[in-house]
Design a protein around this motif. Structure first.
Motif: not given
Length: 428
Positions: A301-325
């Motif tokens: 992500x740092x090398x190619x200029x996109x962002x990734x976050x996993x700090x949000x809970x998914x609607x199913x109680x797990x993890x919501x990972x977001x890859x922003x391009x």
């Protein structure tokens, strides 16, 4: 005259007694002051002894541990009364030297470990590529349905093996190593899905008419594959991993939701630090066994200029990972290609093509949906036919799909035998 002698003696004795009393009081004061000074010195000595013990038993080990865990601070002085003293300044110099020597030693160890891993992963990647070529040749040489079915499973396992080796090599300083053509976002997700074990559980719920530019295709595919693999491994096998695409005014987000155990507190902070890509990653600090996923994603992500976050809970109680391009990594989908595309199935089925290989990755349209290889030249020689709107059909069994692949293989071999130029075109 004689009567004055007792009086004089009295005054002499009185003066001597007064002097003795004064001296006694003064001596008492000196003794008290000395005792106080001694008590202060003894207290300071005990404080220094306690501080030295705290330094050796608590502070230095904690400093070493905090250097292994980013974001943690080391303990301070045990005795606040020593702050600002020459002793405290000398202790600080000792701790600074300790930290410097520790970081230097860890840096040398990390460089040695990365060099060894990088060389090893290069060798493993070479073996994986050779094995892939052997599998492709066997797929062309055999048309028995069961043999083709087994080859598809081996092909899929080899793609997972190659992804693992590729990720570790990137973490150790290598580049992704594949140059791809620009690919639509849905195909990027399909390519990532084809590299994980539980690909059947991935469901793509939306698509966007945007493509990832050439230089970022492979990094994004690898990052999304690591996130999908992490989501699948940390959730129940009877659950699905949902993937959706969300357009934004300055880019597109890939949203991955799982129903796993989730992340909490310090885990979220550590994941955010790794995904930011701002810190140098020591392979020796990734746990036992080491967890490479977030570290590799953050580096890409740092090398190619996109962002990734996993700090949000998914609607199913797990993890919501977001890859922003961001828009800089996106390009419009070719109009002709978009016109010929149909809506994607629930499970990702076709990754982007590799520009410098004659084989392109694909998933067989079967109940198992395992990856297969096909000649690009054969696809290019096929006539262009407008496909009707697909209608719901029952999923083919693995044996039926393998039978079709066998017939396809026999047909392509017959076609290559009758049109020798086609093989030359495929190898160019």
């Amino acid at each position: 005259m004689t009567s004055d002698i007792p009086e004089a003696a009295f005054w002499i004795v009185a003066a001597a007694a007064s002097i003795a009393l004064v001296l006694l009081v003064r001596q008492q004061r000196v003794v008290v002051a000395a005792k106080r000074r001694q008590a202060v010195l003894e207290a300071e000595l005990r404080a220094r002894d306690d501080e030295v013990g705290h330094l050796a038993g608590v502070r230095l080990p904690a400093m070493l541990e905090s250097s292994n865990r980013q974001g943690e601070s080391a303990p301070r002085l045990l005795r606040a009364e020593l702050s600002g003293t020459p002793f405290a300044q000398n202790v600080q110099k000792m701790t600074d030297l300790f930290i410097q020597s520790s970081e230097s030693a860890q840096k040398r160890a990390d460089q040695s470990a990365k060099a060894a891993l990088k060389a090893s992963m290069r060798a493993l990647q070479g073996l994986s590529n050779e094995q892939q070529l052997a599998i492709s040749e066997m797929q062309n040489a055999h048309d028995d349905p069961q043999v083709l079915h087994d080859l598809l499973e081996i092909d899929h396992m080899n793609s997972q093996f190659g992804r693992r080796a590729q990720a570790i090599a990137i973490l150790c300083g290598s580049w992704p190593g594949r140059q791809r053509a620009a690919a639509p976002l849905v195909d990027v997700i399909r390519g990532a899905t084809s590299r994980i074990r539980d690909y059947q559980r991935v469901q793509v719920q939306a698509q966007v008419d945007s493509a990832v530019i050439s230089r970022a295709v492979e990094p994004v595919v690898l990052a999304v594959a690591e996130l999908l693999d992490n989501a699948a491994r940390h959730s129940q096998p009877n659950t699905t991993v949902q993937v959706s695409l969300q357009p934004a005014h300055n880019g597109v987000s890939m949203v991955i939701d799982d129903a796993g155990v989730g992340l909490h507190g310090r885990e979220i902070q550590r994941a955010a630090a790794l995904l930011s890509g701002r810190h140098q990653v020591d392979v020796g600090r990734l746990g036992d066994p080491p967890q490479f996923g977030f570290a590799v994603i953050g580096l890409l992500a740092a090398r190619y200029g996109f962002g990734v976050s996993v700090d949000t809970q998914s609607p199913y109680g797990g993890v919501r990972a977001v890859v922003f391009l961001p828009s800089a990594l996106l390009a419009p989908v070719d109009a002709d290609e978009a016109a010929g595309r149909t809506s994607p199935p629930a499970v990702a089925s076709q990754p982007p093509q590799v520009t410098h290989h004659t084989w392109s990755e694909d998933l067989a349209d079967t109940a198992h949906r395992l990856p297969r290889r096909r000649r690009r030249a054969v696809a290019s020689l096929s006539p262009t036919v407008t496909q009707p709107e697909p209608s719901p059909v029952a999923a083919r069994s693995a044996s039926d799909a393998a039978t079709m692949l066998g017939a396809f293989s026999r047909g392509t071999r017959a076609g290559r035998g009758s049109t020798p130029d086609a093989e030359g075109m495929a190898d160019e």
